[in-house]
Design a protein around this motif. Structure first.
Motif, PDB file in Angstrom:
ATOM      1  N   GLY A 204     -39.115 -17.729  21.238  1.00  0.00           N
ATOM      2  CA  GLY A 204     -38.013 -17.319  22.095  1.00  0.00           C
ATOM      3  C   GLY A 204     -38.222 -17.622  23.567  1.00  0.00           C
ATOM      4  O   GLY A 204     -37.667 -16.943  24.421  1.00  0.00           O
TER       5      GLY A 204
ATOM      6  N   HIS B  10     -37.671 -20.944  17.955  1.00  0.00           N
ATOM      7  CA  HIS B  10     -36.553 -20.361  18.702  1.00  0.00           C
ATOM      8  C   HIS B  10     -36.735 -20.505  20.211  1.00  0.00           C
ATOM      9  O   HIS B  10     -36.406 -19.602  20.979  1.00  0.00           O
ATOM     10  CB  HIS B  10     -36.329 -18.903  18.295  1.00  0.00           C
ATOM     11  CG  HIS B  10     -36.106 -18.757  16.823  1.00  0.00           C
ATOM     12  ND1 HIS B  10     -34.910 -19.080  16.220  1.00  0.00           N
ATOM     13  CD2 HIS B  10     -36.950 -18.387  15.828  1.00  0.00           C
ATOM     14  CE1 HIS B  10     -35.015 -18.890  14.923  1.00  0.00           C
ATOM     15  NE2 HIS B  10     -36.236 -18.476  14.655  1.00  0.00           N
TER      16      HIS B  10
ATOM     17  N   GLY C   3     -35.479 -23.389  14.682  1.00  0.00           N
ATOM     18  CA  GLY C   3     -34.476 -22.734  15.513  1.00  0.00           C
ATOM     19  C   GLY C   3     -34.532 -23.078  16.989  1.00  0.00           C
ATOM     20  O   GLY C   3     -33.884 -22.422  17.796  1.00  0.00           O
ATOM     21  N   SER C   4     -35.281 -24.103  17.356  1.00  0.00           N
ATOM     22  CA  SER C   4     -35.404 -24.463  18.774  1.00  0.00           C
ATOM     23  C   SER C   4     -34.304 -25.423  19.205  1.00  0.00           C
ATOM     24  O   SER C   4     -33.715 -26.124  18.391  1.00  0.00           O
ATOM     25  CB  SER C   4     -36.776 -25.088  19.053  1.00  0.00           C
ATOM     26  OG  SER C   4     -37.780 -24.094  18.949  1.00  0.00           O
TER      27      SER C   4
END
Length: 190
Positions: free
Chosen positions: A95, A115, A135-136
């Motif tokens: 994240g 992410h 998810g990046s």
């Protein structure tokens, strides 16, 4: 072998150490939460089994810096040249936002960048086997002459890979990136 003044098992919150120099410290099992390390210069320091949560690491400079088993979560990481860190180098990012970072010749098998937003980041001649980029989002991020065998890019966006300049056996790709690989050859799929 370097000797560091030990700092162990500490939790640092909301530190603002900007435009300073820190040298000779070894951080072990420390947590840094909501800290701002903008333009910090680190010399002869080590971070082992540490965690950075919601921290700003912008324009960080370093000499003889070791990073081993470090976790970055929801951090802003801007302008770091990872190739000049001491080996072995191991960390994971989740994240986080990476802007203007360079990785050149780094051996980072099974590294995690899940992410994350990778913006204007370069990976050149890196070993990224079995790495997790799930998810990046990739914006102007390049991979050149990298080993990406077994890497996972599922649910990522904006990924552009060149199959001729990277090893990409058994890579998991989102459909958009897989179709992008075929554009170079002007193939039509119906």
């Amino acid at each position: 072998m370097r000797h560091y003044r030990p700092v162990e098992n500490r939790h640092f919150r909301s530190l603002r150490i900007k435009d300073k120099r820190i040298s000779g410290l070894g951080f072990y099992q420390c947590t840094f939460e909501g800290c701002d390390f903008s333009s910090l210069a680190l010399a002869s320091c080590s971070f082992e089994q540490c965690e950075f949560i919601n921290c700003s690491l912008t324009n960080l400079t370093h000499q003889h810096l070791s990073v081993l088993s470090v976790r970055f979560q929801a951090c802003k990481v801007l302008g770091i040249q990872w190739e000049s860190l001491n080996f072995p180098l191991s960390f994971c990012m989740t994240g986080s936002k990476l802007i203007y970072n360079t990785f050149h010749g780094n051996s980072l098998p099974e590294i995690e960048f899940s992410h994350c937003n990778l913006i204007d980041t370069q990976f050149t001649r890196c070993d990224l086997r079995k790495s997790n980029f799930t998810g990046s989002e990739f914006i102007h991020t390049t991979f050149e002459h990298c080993c990406l065998n077994g890497a996972n890019f599922l649910d990522s966006e904006g990924l552009v890979l060149d199959a001729e300049s990277n090893a990409i056996n058994e890579v998991s790709l989102p459909l958009e990136a897989a179709l992008g690989l075929l554009q170079k050859y002007r193939l039509t799929i119906r």
